[in-house]
Design a protein around this motif. Structure first.
Motif, short mmCIF file in Angstrom:
data_model
loop_
_atom_site.label_atom_id
_atom_site.label_comp_id
_atom_site.label_asym_id
_atom_site.label_seq_id
_atom_site.Cartn_x
_atom_site.Cartn_y
_atom_site.Cartn_z
N PRO A 137 72.50 -13.33 13.99
CA PRO A 137 71.07 -13.35 13.83
C PRO A 137 70.47 -12.19 14.68
N GLU A 138 71.08 -11.03 14.54
CA GLU A 138 70.40 -10.03 15.39
C GLU A 138 68.97 -9.73 15.02
N TRP A 139 67.92 -9.12 15.52
CA TRP A 139 66.81 -9.17 15.24
C TRP A 139 66.40 -8.09 13.86
N GLY A 140 67.27 -6.96 14.12
CA GLY A 140 67.51 -5.83 12.96
C GLY A 140 67.89 -6.60 11.64
N THR A 141 68.82 -7.18 11.96
CA THR A 141 69.82 -8.02 10.92
C THR A 141 68.69 -8.96 9.94
N LEU A 142 68.07 -9.68 10.90
CA LEU A 142 66.93 -10.74 10.44
C LEU A 142 66.00 -9.73 9.45
N LEU A 143 65.48 -8.81 10.04
CA LEU A 143 64.61 -8.03 9.23
C LEU A 143 65.15 -7.40 7.92
N SER A 144 66.21 -6.86 8.07
CA SER A 144 67.18 -6.44 6.94
C SER A 144 67.27 -7.48 5.83
N ALA A 145 67.65 -8.74 6.28
CA ALA A 145 67.97 -9.63 5.32
C ALA A 145 66.40 -10.01 4.66
N GLY A 146 65.33 -10.15 5.24
CA GLY A 146 64.18 -10.46 4.88
C GLY A 146 63.54 -9.18 3.71
N ARG A 147 63.89 -8.00 4.01
CA ARG A 147 63.53 -7.13 3.07
C ARG A 147 63.58 -7.20 1.88
N ASP A 148 64.29 -7.99 1.26
CA ASP A 148 64.35 -8.23 -0.12
C ASP A 148 63.19 -9.15 -0.66
N TYR A 149 62.73 -9.90 0.40
CA TYR A 149 61.67 -10.77 -0.17
C TYR A 149 60.36 -10.46 0.37
N ILE A 150 60.26 -9.35 1.04
CA ILE A 150 58.87 -8.74 1.51
C ILE A 150 57.75 -9.13 0.66
N ARG A 151 57.84 -9.12 -0.58
CA ARG A 151 56.55 -9.25 -1.45
C ARG A 151 56.42 -10.78 -1.69
N ASP A 152 57.30 -11.52 -1.63
CA ASP A 152 57.14 -12.74 -2.16
C ASP A 152 57.25 -13.96 -1.06
N PHE A 153 57.95 -13.49 0.06
CA PHE A 153 58.18 -14.48 1.16
C PHE A 153 57.85 -14.04 2.60
N TRP A 154 56.65 -13.68 2.80
CA TRP A 154 56.28 -12.81 4.12
C TRP A 154 56.90 -13.49 5.46
N PRO A 155 57.27 -14.74 5.58
CA PRO A 155 57.77 -15.15 7.09
C PRO A 155 58.89 -14.48 7.31
N MET A 156 59.72 -14.31 6.48
CA MET A 156 61.19 -13.57 6.74
C MET A 156 61.23 -12.25 7.51
N VAL A 157 60.33 -11.65 7.06
CA VAL A 157 60.25 -10.16 7.62
C VAL A 157 59.15 -10.12 9.02
N THR A 158 58.04 -11.11 8.81
CA THR A 158 56.95 -10.93 9.88
C THR A 158 57.39 -11.29 11.27
N PHE A 159 58.28 -12.70 11.43
CA PHE A 159 58.45 -13.18 12.75
C PHE A 159 59.18 -12.44 13.40
N PRO A 160 60.55 -12.11 12.58
CA PRO A 160 61.37 -11.11 13.55
C PRO A 160 60.86 -9.73 13.94
#
Lengths: 293, 322
Positions: free
Chosen positions: A242-265
């Motif tokens: 769970p490195e922060w950049g990795t978290l961001l990267s994983a959340g990138r796919d859901y950036i339009r539908d589910f904001w918490p995954m990119v926002t919090f990291p």
């Protein structure tokens, strides 16, 4: 023997440089808050097993994409993992990698800079041209290239980032040494029979340290960004970690539908960086002799 | 027997713009425990002489082109760098002109004194620190101030610390390069007194570099007057002060204000010291010399011993050996 030796001494306490700098830093509220935040993040990273409410890797397919609630402070991700816990564990990797990277850059840069500034001549020219070449390449590109050739992992990412940062420390150290080298106390040290190594490490480097320390704090934040960036493009620390950049990267796919995954990291990265930058600024002010009151 | 002997020393600085003839063949001799005053104008080569003794003439551009420097029978110019490091600080040490810049600002004064002791005497860190504190007491600074930094001391006290560093290993020769020029007159007197006292206590020979003839009269046994990289006159205090021979020395005394003589104007020496890049032919002083003859421009005068121990480099006295 003389009047001055009998004169009452104002300060009984010995004021070492460290306590002096800390005293001045204490007056800077912003820097002190930043320091508190950084200490909090470091403690959270060290004691992640106690602080984090969930296991960072535990998947829960029934609770995917939960929005923030009291159960899950930052919600859950696409595999139902608690985002808050992942961020806290992620602090370990982000901080460790950036600290190792800055440490390599400081030690390498300081030694190269001090020797090339002190000896000058052909050695200096060669080192400076190599540094010129390193500086001509954008540092992130350099990190990408090194990381791609060394493979992923903590040490190789740290090294990849360090090489790009080293040039900065080398230049700072060299310019300080050039200033200090010709001062009389260096000649006085030579007169006492001190060896060259002793003069460089015992007389010169302690005098050139404060800009290095300030820059190191500032560089930790760019190292955090760099390692996040490397992880984001898949070159830093590989995905399940769970490195922060990795978290961001994983959340990138859901950036339009589910904001918490990119926002919090993202917020975690921003807070850490701002804290390190403000602390760096505060340290710079505290160490600048012209601001001594 | 002399502890330090310089024979025919020549030092040149070779730069892009030309060669600077900093020292042009000087002879000096200092006996054990003796104090020699080396007097001259700025640029006469006094500091270069001191640096040559320590083997610290910056090279490049500096180069010792001729001469020998004997310390206790050893030719220092032939010693290796490692041997010289052992000699520096332990056998020969130096006091610098400006105490403000001669101390490292980030190390405590105790550390800086202990450092020399640790380098040269086989002893533990703790013992070195104890001896450093004893040294501080000797120069009149309370030992507990050893843990303080140079910026916490006044100028005069910093110079005391510098002296403590120089004398920490009880050197045989002490080179003092204008040790009091940066201090005001009252502190100057204190520091000189203390130096003289310690010099006798330790039995160190001293070369005091200065442009102040008064300081020399106070502290030294012998004087050597330097001009344009040469020693123009040397001898005991009485020889040089009371039986002044060389026209340059005469000029130096003439330009000093005196308490008991009433003069309207001081008598400065005409002209300026020649550029060491472009020294005049013959006697280096002849363009400014009131007693110059056409002969002076042609031939470099030899050193003449007019009375035992009193040496002069002037054509006027050639052939009048005493």
């Amino acid at each position: 023997m003389s009047k001055q030796t009998k004169a009452p001494r104002k300060k009984e306490k010995k004021a070492s440089q460290f306590s002096e700098v800390m005293g001045r830093l204490r007056r800077n509220k912003l820097a002190m808050v930043s320091l508190a935040v950084i200490i909090l993040i470091i403690l959270a990273a060290i004691f992640a097993n106690y602080v984090a409410p969930y296991d960072y890797a535990k998947q829960d397919m029934h609770n995917r994409f939960l929005y923030p609630s009291l159960q899950h402070l930052c919600g859950t991700d696409n595999f139902g993992r608690d985002i808050f816990s992942r961020i806290i564990y992620g602090a370990r990797y982000s901080l460790v990698v950036s600290v190792i990277a800055v440490a390599i850059a400081v030690v390498g840069g300081a030694i190269l800079g001090a020797t090339s500034g002190y000896f000058g001549g052909l050695y200096d020219t060669i080192v400076q041209r190599i540094i010129d070449i390193l500086m001509a390449i954008p540092s992130f590109l350099l990190a990408v290239v090194i990381s791609a050739s060394l493979g992923t992992g903590i040490m190789s990412s740290a090294l990849a980032i360090a090489v790009g940062m080293m040039s900065v420390f080398e230049r700072i150290m060299r310019s300080s040494v050039l200033q200090i080298r010709d001062q009389e106390f260096i000649e006085a040290a030579k007169v006492t029979g001190a060896s060259t190594a002793r003069i460089i490490f015992h007389e010169i480097i302690p005098n050139a340290l404060s800009p290095i320390i300030v820059n190191a704090t500032l560089c930790i934040s760019s190292a955090i960004i760099a390692i996040s960036g490397l992880s984001f493009i898949g070159l830093g620390i590989p995905a399940p970690t769970p490195e922060w950049g990795t978290l961001l990267s994983a959340g990138r796919d859901y950036i339009r539908d589910f904001w918490p995954m990119v926002t919090f990291p993202g917020v975690a990265i921003v807070i850490t960086i701002i804290a390190f930058n403000l602390l760096g600024d505060g340290l710079r002010d505290a160490m600048d002799p012209r601001l001594k009151q | 027997m002399s502890i330090l002997e310089i024979k025919g020393l020549e030092v040149k600085y070779i730069t892009h713009d030309g060669t600077v003839n900093a020292i042009n063949g000087i002879d000096l001799e200092v006996d054990r425990g003796e104090a020699l005053g080396l007097v001259g104008e700025t640029g006469a080569g006094k500091t270069t002489t001191a640096l040559s003794i320590l083997g610290l003439v910056p090279n490049p551009p500096g180069k010792i082109t001729a001469g020998e420097i004997f310390y206790d029978g050893r030719d220092l110019l032939k010693e290796s760098e490692a041997e010289m490091r052992k000699i520096r600080g332990n056998d020969i040490s130096m006091i610098f002109q400006d105490p403000m810049s001669a101390l490292n600002p980030v190390l405590t004064v105790g550390d800086q004194i202990a450092e020399v002791i640790e380098l040269h005497q086989k002893c533990s860190k703790k013992e070195a620190m104890e001896r450093a504190m004893a040294m501080l007491e000797k120069v009149g600074i309370p030992a507990e101030r050893a843990t303080e930094y140079p910026h916490q001391f006044s100028g005069g006290m910093k110079q005391r610390v510098v002296i403590a560093i120089a004398l920490a290993c009880t050197p045989k020769v002490l080179l003092a390069d204008e040790p009091t020029s940066a201090l005001d007159v009252t502190i100057q007197a204190q520091v000189l007194d203390m130096m003289g006292k310690l010099q006798h206590e330790v039995g160190t020979a001293m070369i005091l570099i200065t442009h102040d003839l008064g300081v020399v009269a106070d502290t030294c046994d012998k004087v050597a007057i330097m001009y344009a990289g040469e020693i123009v006159e040397s001898g005991s205090l009485v020889d040089v002060y009371n039986h002044t021979a060389h026209p340059y020395t005469v000029g130096l005394f003439g330009s000093l204000p005196s308490l008991d003589k009433d003069v309207d104007r001081l008598q400065p020496i005409d002209g300026l010291m020649p550029s060491p890049m472009n020294l005049p032919e013959g006697c280096k002083f002849h363009p400014r010399c009131p007693d110059a003859t056409p002969e002076c421009a042609k031939r470099c005068p030899k050193v003449t011993e007019i009375t035992p121990g009193h040496k002069v480099r002037c054509l006027k006295y050639e052939g009048t050996e005493g």
